[in-house]
Design an enzyme around this catalytic site. Structure first.
Site, PDB file in Angstrom:
ATOM      1  N   SER A  44       0.674  -1.022  -0.079  1.00 48.41           N
ATOM      2  CA  SER A  44      -0.099   0.054   0.100  1.00 48.41           C
ATOM      3  C   SER A  44       0.871   1.347   0.048  1.00 48.41           C
ATOM      4  O   SER A  44       0.584   2.108  -0.927  1.00 48.41           O
ATOM      5  CB  SER A  44      -0.924  -0.209   1.066  1.00 48.41           C
ATOM      6  OG  SER A  44      -1.684   1.100   1.236  1.00 48.41           O
ATOM      7  N   TRP A  45       1.483   1.475   1.062  1.00 47.14           N
ATOM      8  CA  TRP A  45       2.370   3.004   1.153  1.00 47.14           C
ATOM      9  C   TRP A  45       3.472   2.677   0.104  1.00 47.14           C
ATOM     10  O   TRP A  45       3.925   4.048  -0.420  1.00 47.14           O
ATOM     11  CB  TRP A  45       2.762   3.277   2.368  1.00 47.14           C
ATOM     12  CG  TRP A  45       3.595   2.782   3.338  1.00 47.14           C
ATOM     13  CD1 TRP A  45       4.187   1.252   3.413  1.00 47.14           C
ATOM     14  CD2 TRP A  45       4.455   3.463   4.360  1.00 47.14           C
ATOM     15  NE1 TRP A  45       5.236   1.208   4.284  1.00 47.14           N
ATOM     16  CE2 TRP A  45       5.257   2.414   4.887  1.00 47.14           C
ATOM     17  CE3 TRP A  45       4.556   4.604   4.669  1.00 47.14           C
ATOM     18  CZ2 TRP A  45       6.424   2.937   5.806  1.00 47.14           C
ATOM     19  CZ3 TRP A  45       5.369   5.120   5.744  1.00 47.14           C
ATOM     20  CH2 TRP A  45       6.345   4.257   6.392  1.00 47.14           C
ATOM     21  N   ASP A  46       4.089   1.893  -0.236  1.00 47.45           N
ATOM     22  CA  ASP A  46       5.081   1.543  -1.237  1.00 47.45           C
ATOM     23  C   ASP A  46       4.223   2.241  -2.499  1.00 47.45           C
ATOM     24  O   ASP A  46       5.258   2.853  -3.039  1.00 47.45           O
ATOM     25  CB  ASP A  46       5.481   0.128  -1.614  1.00 47.45           C
ATOM     26  CG  ASP A  46       6.339  -0.597  -0.123  1.00 47.45           C
ATOM     27  OD1 ASP A  46       7.553  -0.610  -0.479  1.00 47.45           O
ATOM     28  OD2 ASP A  46       5.564  -0.546   0.912  1.00 47.45           O
ATOM     29  N   ASP A 184       8.068  -1.378  11.113  1.00 41.99           N
ATOM     30  CA  ASP A 184       7.302  -2.811  11.563  1.00 41.99           C
ATOM     31  C   ASP A 184       7.922  -3.137  12.826  1.00 41.99           C
ATOM     32  O   ASP A 184       7.319  -3.734  13.892  1.00 41.99           O
ATOM     33  CB  ASP A 184       7.643  -3.903  10.476  1.00 41.99           C
ATOM     34  CG  ASP A 184       6.993  -3.669   9.170  1.00 41.99           C
ATOM     35  OD1 ASP A 184       6.377  -2.597   8.804  1.00 41.99           O
ATOM     36  OD2 ASP A 184       6.971  -4.660   8.169  1.00 41.99           O
ATOM     37  N   GLU A 414      17.158  -1.144   0.152  1.00 40.36           N
ATOM     38  CA  GLU A 414      15.889  -0.775   0.867  1.00 40.36           C
ATOM     39  C   GLU A 414      16.103   0.036   2.172  1.00 40.36           C
ATOM     40  O   GLU A 414      15.231   0.858   2.053  1.00 40.36           O
ATOM     41  CB  GLU A 414      15.346  -2.228   1.492  1.00 40.36           C
ATOM     42  CG  GLU A 414      14.141  -2.262   2.206  1.00 40.36           C
ATOM     43  CD  GLU A 414      13.815  -3.593   2.577  1.00 40.36           C
ATOM     44  OE1 GLU A 414      12.655  -3.804   3.171  1.00 40.36           O
ATOM     45  OE2 GLU A 414      14.647  -4.569   2.633  1.00 40.36           O
TER      46      GLU A 414
END
Length: 444
Positions: A44-46, A184, A414
């Protein structure tokens, strides 16, 4: 206010071409995976951050990125944090669709019958992304009906968070799983997570360790607790009920983005001929609630609040700096945040090149392990905007240049070690590439 002492960042063909290569390689035809191996679905937010960068390559493709995500929106307004690609084998990622069982367990909450998704959410960056994507090519947006089509979906998403997720009755949205924060395994979640009995170690297989270094990833103990929380939420039919929740925390990062999204929605409303005033009022109300409930003068930033035990979480993380992106933040609060960013806890410009995800002085700081210390490009992209909004132009210019250098030298990692810049996590990561494109392309 600072005077700019760094010139605007000149486009570098190598960085630009490398970022474009990553986004081209991770495009599936309708959306972009964060990485081919480690994250083979749509997140989603990616996708929101990816769309922000894609708008510089293809505004229409950026529109499709968001439209594909919102096609899987639930009837209650939630935007699930994963939309699963049915062509990807179940064992490629865990928790997989057969764990979430969205189309059955989520039926009462309005999960779509024609798509499998997760049942939890991620921070709402989508309204900002949609507005920026529209502004990149208003004619194409109007021709495709992009903004008019996505506006009511964005409003429903906001209302889900502001109404159904106000579990503490304090005017702020609560997360019911650490993954919903986007950060997370932040140490901010350790105290409330400590009360959660982990799932049995043999009851699941961590696919992330098949593709990532264990030292960069959450521990098995943390993962067991994540699985327990997700299973409990699923078995409660994804109902948002504070009385049944095992974990409920008001996260300053998510709520800052929720507030910023109301201001973006005001811009979208104006563009489609709707009244923006409701969004502006809600934005002011959320800012007031953030200041009243989560601001901590002694810490010099916003702290998370454990709803179930009605107590602040005394950990400094980058989430507590994200309200810098907000308009209307009191000058004295913005000043304290700027001092905290540069001070010993985050060290920007002295100890660190990029803002770490967690307190350099914290007992749980780890420069390699996921959200427990490494620097993330999406967080630093948001903070670069916040620094600029509050007059720290020179600091913003320097951060912008360092981000581009770090992205290119790390292979679009990342995340990176905030001190050394060493690449961590997976490489060819989509939002790193997308936000690098944005930094290279947009004016300062």
């Amino acid at each position: 206010m600072e005077c700019a002492d760094h010139p605007p960042l000149p486009p570098t063909p190598i960085a630009y071409d490398g970022a474009r290569r990553v986004l081209t390689g991770n495009w599936t035809g309708s959306s972009t995976v964060p990485s081919r191996a480690l994250y083979p679905h749509q997140w989603s937010w990616d996708s929101a951050f990816i769309a922000i960068g894609l708008r510089h390559l293809s505004p229409v493709r950026a529109q499709r990125e968001l439209e594909t995500l919102f096609a899987a929106q639930w009837a209650d307004g939630r935007v699930p944090h994963i939309v699963f690609n049915p062509a990807v084998p179940l064992g490629a990622y865990f928790p997989s669709p057969d764990f979430w069982r969205s189309s059955t367990a989520g039926a009462a909450a309005g999960a779509p019958a024609g798509a499998e998704t997760s049942g939890i959410v991620q921070p709402p960056v989508h309204a900002l992304a949609a507005l920026l994507v529209h502004e990149a090519d208003p004619a194409a947006s109007e021709r495709r009906g992009f903004l008019r089509g996505i506006y009511p979906r964005l409003v429903a998403w906001q209302r889900y968070l502001t109404e159904r997720r106000d579990l503490g009755g304090r005017g702020l949205a609560a997360i019911v799983h650490p993954w919903e924060s986007g950060m997370d395994n932040s140490p901010c979640w350790d105290p409330p997570l400590a009360r959660v009995e982990p799932a049995a170690a043999g009851s699941f297989h961590r696919a992330d360790l098949d593709h990532g270094c264990p030292a960069d990833r959450p521990t098995d103990l943390d993962y067991g607790r994540y699985v327990r929380l997700a299973a409990a939420y699923r078995d409660h039919d994804y109902a948002d009920d504070a009385g049944a929740a095992l974990f409920a925390v008001e996260d300053p990062g998510l709520n800052a983005l929720l507030t910023a999204s109301e201001h973006a929605l005001a811009g979208i409303a104006a563009a489609v001929g709707a009244d923006p005033s409701d969004h502006l009022v809600r934005g002011e109300q959320l800012t007031t609630a953030l200041l009243k409930r989560l601001w901590n003068e002694d810490a010099g930033l916003f702290l998370a609040h454990d709803v179930l035990h009605n107590e602040p979480v005394p950990e400094r993380s980058a989430a507590g700096l994200l309200p810098l992106i907000l308009p209307g933040l009191p000058e004295e609060v913005a000043g304290r945040l700027l001092a905290t960013v540069r001070g010993r806890h985050f060290g920007l410009g002295s100890v660190t090149d990029l803002v770490p995800s967690y307190d350099l002085c914290g007992a749980s700081f780890d420069p390699a392990r996921y959200w427990r210390g490494p620097a993330w490009f999406n967080v630093n992209w948001l903070l670069e905007r916040g620094l600029r909004r509050h007059g720290a132009t020179a600091t913003a210019d320097a951060l912008r240049a360092r981000m581009v250098r770090a992205a290119e030298s790390s292979g679009y990692a990342e995340y990176v070690d905030p001190v050394t810049g060493e690449a961590r996590g997976t490489r060819d990561f989509s939002w790193t590439a997308a936000l690098t494109l944005d930094l290279l392309t947009r004016p300062a």
